[in-house]
Design a protein around this motif. Structure first.
Motif, PDB file in Angstrom:
ATOM      1  N   THR A  28       0.752  -1.216  -0.019  1.00  0.00           N
ATOM      2  CA  THR A  28      -0.014   0.070   0.067  1.00  0.00           C
ATOM      3  C   THR A  28       0.845   1.294   0.017  1.00  0.00           C
ATOM      4  O   THR A  28       0.394   2.399   0.036  1.00  0.00           O
ATOM      5  CB  THR A  28      -0.922  -0.115   1.250  1.00  0.00           C
ATOM      6  OG1 THR A  28      -0.140  -0.228   2.354  1.00  0.00           O
ATOM      7  CG2 THR A  28      -1.791  -1.244   1.316  1.00  0.00           C
ATOM      8  N   GLY A  29       2.208   1.123  -0.187  1.00  0.00           N
ATOM      9  CA  GLY A  29       3.078   2.147  -0.330  1.00  0.00           C
ATOM     10  C   GLY A  29       3.074   3.005  -1.421  1.00  0.00           C
ATOM     11  O   GLY A  29       2.463   2.440  -2.403  1.00  0.00           O
ATOM     12  N   ASN A  30       4.006   3.985  -1.731  1.00  0.00           N
ATOM     13  CA  ASN A  30       4.087   4.704  -2.749  1.00  0.00           C
ATOM     14  C   ASN A  30       4.635   4.043  -4.125  1.00  0.00           C
ATOM     15  O   ASN A  30       4.132   4.604  -5.253  1.00  0.00           O
ATOM     16  CB  ASN A  30       4.895   6.012  -2.574  1.00  0.00           C
ATOM     17  CG  ASN A  30       4.107   7.179  -1.566  1.00  0.00           C
ATOM     18  OD1 ASN A  30       2.987   7.293  -1.598  1.00  0.00           O
ATOM     19  ND2 ASN A  30       5.104   7.773  -0.865  1.00  0.00           N
ATOM     20  N   VAL A  31       5.395   2.978  -3.977  1.00  0.00           N
ATOM     21  CA  VAL A  31       6.027   2.241  -4.944  1.00  0.00           C
ATOM     22  C   VAL A  31       5.132   0.958  -5.013  1.00  0.00           C
ATOM     23  O   VAL A  31       4.593   0.407  -5.971  1.00  0.00           O
ATOM     24  CB  VAL A  31       7.212   1.783  -4.858  1.00  0.00           C
ATOM     25  CG1 VAL A  31       7.917   0.995  -5.794  1.00  0.00           C
ATOM     26  CG2 VAL A  31       8.238   3.068  -4.964  1.00  0.00           C
ATOM     27  N   GLY A  32       4.640   0.324  -3.983  1.00  0.00           N
ATOM     28  CA  GLY A  32       4.018  -0.878  -3.894  1.00  0.00           C
ATOM     29  C   GLY A  32       2.605  -0.915  -4.540  1.00  0.00           C
ATOM     30  O   GLY A  32       2.163  -1.754  -5.283  1.00  0.00           O
ATOM     31  N   ARG A  33       1.867   0.140  -4.166  1.00  0.00           N
ATOM     32  CA  ARG A  33       0.507   0.293  -4.711  1.00  0.00           C
ATOM     33  C   ARG A  33       0.378   0.195  -6.120  1.00  0.00           C
ATOM     34  O   ARG A  33      -0.075  -0.327  -6.811  1.00  0.00           O
ATOM     35  CB  ARG A  33      -0.420   1.421  -4.245  1.00  0.00           C
ATOM     36  CG  ARG A  33      -1.779   1.399  -4.474  1.00  0.00           C
ATOM     37  CD  ARG A  33      -2.731   2.263  -3.906  1.00  0.00           C
ATOM     38  NE  ARG A  33      -2.946   1.992  -2.314  1.00  0.00           N
ATOM     39  CZ  ARG A  33      -3.723   0.962  -2.019  1.00  0.00           C
ATOM     40  NH1 ARG A  33      -4.556   0.552  -2.908  1.00  0.00           N
ATOM     41  NH2 ARG A  33      -3.906   0.964  -0.658  1.00  0.00           N
ATOM     42  N   PRO A  34       1.189   1.146  -6.877  1.00  0.00           N
ATOM     43  CA  PRO A  34       1.230   1.363  -8.396  1.00  0.00           C
ATOM     44  C   PRO A  34       1.823  -0.114  -8.873  1.00  0.00           C
ATOM     45  O   PRO A  34       1.466  -0.566 -10.000  1.00  0.00           O
ATOM     46  CB  PRO A  34       1.781   2.325  -8.784  1.00  0.00           C
ATOM     47  CG  PRO A  34       2.808   2.883  -7.486  1.00  0.00           C
ATOM     48  CD  PRO A  34       2.045   2.308  -6.396  1.00  0.00           C
ATOM     49  N   LEU A  35       2.903  -0.849  -8.396  1.00  0.00           N
ATOM     50  CA  LEU A  35       3.540  -2.018  -8.620  1.00  0.00           C
ATOM     51  C   LEU A  35       2.379  -2.976  -8.635  1.00  0.00           C
ATOM     52  O   LEU A  35       2.340  -3.884  -9.768  1.00  0.00           O
ATOM     53  CB  LEU A  35       4.581  -2.377  -7.926  1.00  0.00           C
ATOM     54  CG  LEU A  35       5.186  -3.714  -8.054  1.00  0.00           C
ATOM     55  CD1 LEU A  35       5.674  -3.829  -9.483  1.00  0.00           C
ATOM     56  CD2 LEU A  35       6.422  -4.095  -7.088  1.00  0.00           C
ATOM     57  N   VAL A  36       1.565  -3.269  -7.676  1.00  0.00           N
ATOM     58  CA  VAL A  36       0.558  -4.230  -7.626  1.00  0.00           C
ATOM     59  C   VAL A  36      -0.608  -3.786  -8.819  1.00  0.00           C
ATOM     60  O   VAL A  36      -0.826  -4.809  -9.516  1.00  0.00           O
ATOM     61  CB  VAL A  36      -0.245  -4.170  -6.272  1.00  0.00           C
ATOM     62  CG1 VAL A  36      -1.436  -4.894  -6.303  1.00  0.00           C
ATOM     63  CG2 VAL A  36       0.619  -4.752  -5.350  1.00  0.00           C
ATOM     64  N   THR A  37      -0.853  -2.658  -8.992  1.00  0.00           N
ATOM     65  CA  THR A  37      -1.638  -2.456 -10.016  1.00  0.00           C
ATOM     66  C   THR A  37      -1.241  -2.597 -11.357  1.00  0.00           C
ATOM     67  O   THR A  37      -1.867  -3.325 -12.481  1.00  0.00           O
ATOM     68  CB  THR A  37      -2.175  -0.826 -10.180  1.00  0.00           C
ATOM     69  OG1 THR A  37      -2.615  -0.523  -8.812  1.00  0.00           O
ATOM     70  CG2 THR A  37      -3.042  -0.387 -11.026  1.00  0.00           C
ATOM     71  N   GLN A  38       0.082  -2.395 -11.766  1.00  0.00           N
ATOM     72  CA  GLN A  38       0.608  -2.543 -12.988  1.00  0.00           C
ATOM     73  C   GLN A  38       0.752  -4.109 -13.044  1.00  0.00           C
ATOM     74  O   GLN A  38       0.650  -4.587 -14.357  1.00  0.00           O
ATOM     75  CB  GLN A  38       1.939  -2.196 -12.990  1.00  0.00           C
ATOM     76  CG  GLN A  38       2.054  -0.400 -13.163  1.00  0.00           C
ATOM     77  CD  GLN A  38       3.170   0.354 -13.217  1.00  0.00           C
ATOM     78  OE1 GLN A  38       4.089  -0.407 -13.748  1.00  0.00           O
ATOM     79  NE2 GLN A  38       3.289   1.296 -12.338  1.00  0.00           N
TER      80      GLN A  38
END
Length: 278
Positions: free
Chosen positions: A9-19
């Protein structure tokens, strides 16, 4: 292929999960609050990284999210025959710790990278520079309150990187073998001084903002007031001092790896102008 993402849910983790999910990759997203986290359909939320590891092919390691579990997670990944580890490190991981402000907030960039290298597994270390969102925490309150941003070293430079760009490189590292065994410095497309960064924000907002150098004791008290603390202020100031006479490194790795240019600071501010607007 199943990929475990820590700090999901972090600044990198959330967009990574989404991508990753958008690319059809099975993802186990590790977060301390899985019930409150809205992930894309098909993403499996988990509150324990150790429980998420069995059957996984690759793991994204966020040292701040893992805290004291970091070494145990790497050892458990080895036992579960995870094939690849991708570490979120930092461009200044080799610097003296006194010039690494992120350590004060829990990052262990040097350690997570070394654990991956020593693991016997395939590994990639991502070494991003300062995150674009950092300037929200440091400057947004001042910008909402007035037209002057005070801080150390107006001529100090950085090449801020947008977190979604880090995530895009991480997704590539996790889902392909093209980057194995590399320590990859990731930056935005342009080095900008503190004065120029504030000018960019002002241009986007349509306001005449100015950056004004403040005495060290004032800078320290301001960081304490916004919750970052005196130790963070000391390390941040020491880090900036090194860049006054040495312009920040700019690499083309984001475009080289993802096939598209890195997002500019101006583009990021335009997309998030509400964070700075009065």
């Amino acid at each position: 292929m199943t990929i475990v993402v820590t700090g999901a849910t972090g600044n990198v983790g959330r967009p990574l999960v989404t991508q990753l999910a958008a690319a059809g990759v099975p993802v186990r997203a590790v977060t301390r609050t899985p019930s409150a986290s809205q992930f894309p359909d098909g993403v499996q939320a988990a509150d324990s990284v150790l429980d998420a590891l069995p059957g996984a092919s690759a793991v994204f390691l966020n040292s701040r999210a893992l805290g004291p579990q970091l070494s145990d997670v790497v050892e458990s990944a080895r036992r579960h025959r995870v094939r690849k580890l991708v570490a979120l490190s930092a461009i200044n991981a080799d610097d003296d710790f006194s010039r690494q402000p992120s350590r004060v907030r829990g990052d262990r960039n040097k350690e997570v990278e070394q654990l991956c290298v020593d693991s016997g597994l395939e590994w990639v270390s991502l070494r991003p520079t300062v995150f674009a969102t950092n300037f929200v925490g440091m400057w947004s309150a001042q910008i909402r309150a007035g037209d002057v941003v005070g801080g150390p070293y107006a001529a100090a430079s950085s090449a801020p990187i947008v977190e979604a760009d880090i995530a895009a490189v991480a997704a590539h590292a996790l889902s392909t073998d093209e980057l194995v065994g590399q320590k990859i410095p990731l930056t935005g497309p342009q080095a900008l001084t503190n004065t120029e960064l504030v000018d960019v924000i002002g241009t986007v907002l349509g306001r005449p903002l100015r950056y004004v150098e403040a005495p060290p004791d004032v800078v320290r008290q301001r960081f304490i007031a916004i919750g970052l603390g005196g130790d963070f202020a000391d390390a941040y100031t020491a880090m900036l001092a090194d860049s006054v006479d040495n312009p920040a490194l700019v690499t083309g790795e984001v475009e080289k790896i993802t096939g598209r240019p890195a997002t500019t600071f101006a583009q990021w501010v335009s997309a998030h102008r509400q964070l700075f607007a009065k």
